[in-house]
Design an enzyme around this catalytic site. Structure first.
Site, PDB file in Angstrom:
ATOM      1  N   GLU A  30      25.252  38.305  42.168  1.00  0.00           N
ATOM      2  CA  GLU A  30      25.228  39.238  41.043  1.00  0.00           C
ATOM      3  C   GLU A  30      26.279  38.844  40.005  1.00  0.00           C
ATOM      4  O   GLU A  30      27.194  38.063  40.281  1.00  0.00           O
ATOM      5  CB  GLU A  30      25.484  40.663  41.530  1.00  0.00           C
ATOM      6  CG  GLU A  30      26.868  40.866  42.117  1.00  0.00           C
ATOM      7  CD  GLU A  30      27.260  42.325  42.210  1.00  0.00           C
ATOM      8  OE1 GLU A  30      27.324  42.958  41.147  1.00  0.00           O
ATOM      9  OE2 GLU A  30      27.509  42.812  43.328  1.00  0.00           O
ATOM     10  N   LYS A  91      26.436  46.981  31.560  1.00  0.00           N
ATOM     11  CA  LYS A  91      26.180  47.007  32.995  1.00  0.00           C
ATOM     12  C   LYS A  91      24.713  47.364  33.190  1.00  0.00           C
ATOM     13  O   LYS A  91      24.278  48.459  32.816  1.00  0.00           O
ATOM     14  CB  LYS A  91      27.087  48.023  33.689  1.00  0.00           C
ATOM     15  CG  LYS A  91      27.094  47.913  35.201  1.00  0.00           C
ATOM     16  CD  LYS A  91      28.168  48.818  35.782  1.00  0.00           C
ATOM     17  CE  LYS A  91      28.290  48.647  37.283  1.00  0.00           C
ATOM     18  NZ  LYS A  91      29.344  49.501  37.856  1.00  0.00           N
ATOM     19  N   VAL A 111      23.632  45.427  41.806  1.00  0.00           N
ATOM     20  CA  VAL A 111      22.929  45.079  43.041  1.00  0.00           C
ATOM     21  C   VAL A 111      21.430  45.331  42.884  1.00  0.00           C
ATOM     22  O   VAL A 111      20.595  44.494  43.245  1.00  0.00           O
ATOM     23  CB  VAL A 111      23.488  45.880  44.232  1.00  0.00           C
ATOM     24  CG1 VAL A 111      22.559  45.795  45.441  1.00  0.00           C
ATOM     25  CG2 VAL A 111      24.882  45.381  44.604  1.00  0.00           C
ATOM     26  N   ASP A 143      24.577  62.715  42.760  1.00  0.00           N
ATOM     27  CA  ASP A 143      25.084  61.417  42.296  1.00  0.00           C
ATOM     28  C   ASP A 143      24.916  60.374  43.398  1.00  0.00           C
ATOM     29  O   ASP A 143      25.613  60.394  44.406  1.00  0.00           O
ATOM     30  CB  ASP A 143      26.567  61.548  41.905  1.00  0.00           C
ATOM     31  CG  ASP A 143      27.075  60.332  41.149  1.00  0.00           C
ATOM     32  OD1 ASP A 143      26.302  59.365  41.004  1.00  0.00           O
ATOM     33  OD2 ASP A 143      28.239  60.357  40.701  1.00  0.00           O
ATOM     34  N   SER A 145      23.760  56.063  43.957  1.00  0.00           N
ATOM     35  CA  SER A 145      23.511  54.784  43.312  1.00  0.00           C
ATOM     36  C   SER A 145      22.035  54.420  43.333  1.00  0.00           C
ATOM     37  O   SER A 145      21.326  54.634  44.323  1.00  0.00           O
ATOM     38  CB  SER A 145      24.306  53.683  44.007  1.00  0.00           C
ATOM     39  OG  SER A 145      23.947  52.413  43.498  1.00  0.00           O
ATOM     40  N   ALA A 146      21.587  53.827  42.232  1.00  0.00           N
ATOM     41  CA  ALA A 146      20.216  53.317  42.156  1.00  0.00           C
ATOM     42  C   ALA A 146      19.999  52.146  43.103  1.00  0.00           C
ATOM     43  O   ALA A 146      18.844  51.785  43.389  1.00  0.00           O
ATOM     44  CB  ALA A 146      19.899  52.891  40.728  1.00  0.00           C
ATOM     45  N   ASP A 147      21.086  51.565  43.610  1.00  0.00           N
ATOM     46  CA  ASP A 147      20.957  50.463  44.565  1.00  0.00           C
ATOM     47  C   ASP A 147      20.111  50.871  45.761  1.00  0.00           C
ATOM     48  O   ASP A 147      19.310  50.086  46.272  1.00  0.00           O
ATOM     49  CB  ASP A 147      22.335  50.024  45.088  1.00  0.00           C
ATOM     50  CG  ASP A 147      23.202  49.392  44.021  1.00  0.00           C
ATOM     51  OD1 ASP A 147      22.704  49.140  42.903  1.00  0.00           O
ATOM     52  OD2 ASP A 147      24.396  49.143  44.314  1.00  0.00           O
ATOM     53  N   LYS A 164      32.097  50.879  49.621  1.00  0.00           N
ATOM     54  CA  LYS A 164      33.507  51.239  49.451  1.00  0.00           C
ATOM     55  C   LYS A 164      33.759  52.629  50.018  1.00  0.00           C
ATOM     56  O   LYS A 164      32.924  53.523  49.939  1.00  0.00           O
ATOM     57  CB  LYS A 164      33.906  51.170  47.980  1.00  0.00           C
ATOM     58  CG  LYS A 164      33.992  49.743  47.440  1.00  0.00           C
ATOM     59  CD  LYS A 164      34.588  49.728  46.044  1.00  0.00           C
ATOM     60  CE  LYS A 164      34.805  48.309  45.564  1.00  0.00           C
ATOM     61  NZ  LYS A 164      33.579  47.592  45.235  1.00  0.00           N
TER      62      LYS A 164
END
Length: 307
Positions: A30, A91, A111, A143, A145-147, A164
């Site tokens: 990435e 981003k 990602v 909330d 992540s779209a990952d 993390k």
């Protein structure tokens, strides 16, 4: 930027195209790690080092990013240098791909976007640092992540050091299960917490060698399962952040964010910056060590897949 509906919107370097056609090992990398994740000039050093590490073992690196509106698989050294030096990078996740392309923007792929572009070109292995996940308090903020959703729809192997510890790790693992994303530990059934080897959460399966990981990938493909496999690779024990320091600093960071009413998209950069300052930059060193380890493992699995 003119639009040709008959042309492919993705530019693939000649090197990557040739390697894929010849069944040579290729690993996707990435670009947000050097456009948004690391400070200058270390960002460029890490990006070029990752490519060098792979070439040294006969693996072709495919660093992925958007250059002036063109999604590019296999950035040149010059393109990496340009993105690493720019202060105007966007981003770019999957939702942003069409917008960035149409408007001629440049930036780093997350990602989610990296996995999508890599798989569209036939790349089966992708090495990153850590995945995005479910944020703390997501039961009210939603909330996430779209990952995670992207991995549910993209049959690729992602090598990461877990997520993390600023995230809700338990909820992230639950979501991965719901989304049918298989999680394998590399030599462990303890899910890593990026900065530390053990997040405190267990996973069901582990593999001991790159060949075992490759066998899982091939079986997933034969079964036509359309989701990703996450290969969770813990940082080595001598390189992880001191466990007690990590716990103390994380508590301090979360308390500080609460005091200052940090929320939404500001939360992650605030917490990571707090941890970096509180550890005198040690967390940044671990970040780089984690990435090196994942790049090396990704290269080994890609080699096993093409053996």
């Amino acid at each position: 930027m003119s639009f040709d509906e008959n042309a492919s919107p993705i530019a693939v370097s000649e090197e990557v195209s040739a390697a894929l056609a010849a069944n040579q090992p290729v690993v996707a990398l990435e670009s947000t790690i050097f456009t948004h994740g690391l400070p200058k000039p270390r960002n460029l050093e890490v990006a070029l080092e990752a490519e060098h590490m792979l070439r040294e073992v006969g693996v072709i690196p495919a660093t992925i990013g958007i250059v002036e509106g063109v999604p590019t698989v296999g950035l040149s050294a010059g393109q990496i240098e340009k993105l690493a030096a720019s202060d105007d990078n966007v981003k770019i996740s999957i939702r942003d791909l069409a917008v960035a392309s149409a408007l001629g923007l440049s930036g780093g792929t997350t990602v989610a976007a990296t996995a999508l572009l890599a798989r569209r070109c036939g790349i089966e292995v992708f090495s990153t640092g850590g995945l995005g996940g479910v944020h703390r308090g997501a039961s009210t903020t939603f909330d996430e992540s779209a990952d995670l959703v992207a991995l549910a729809q993209t049959p690729i192997l992602v090598v990461s050091a877990g997520v993390k510890s600023i995230l809700d790790i338990g909820a992230t693992l639950e979501r991965l299960e719901t989304l049918n994303v298989a999680v394998l530990g590399y030599g462990t059934t303890q899910f890593p917490g990026f900065y530390v080897r053990d997040s405190g959460f267990e996973i069901s399966y582990s593999v001991r060698t790159p060949e075992e990981a490759a066998r899982v990938v091939k079986t997933r493909n034969a079964l036509d399962v359309g989701s990703a496999i996450v290969l969770a690779n813990p940082v080595s024990e001598d390189l992880q952040l001191d466990i007690e320091l990590h716990a103390a600093v994380l508590d301090e960071a979360l308390a500080a964010a609460d005091r200052e009413s940090i929320a939404g998209n500001d939360t992650t950069p605030f917490l990571l910056d707090f941890i970096q300052r509180a550890t005198n930059g040690r967390s940044l060193d671990v970040n780089v060590d984690v990435y090196r380890g994942n790049v090396a493992l990704g290269g080994a699995v890609a080699t096993a897949l093409t053996a």
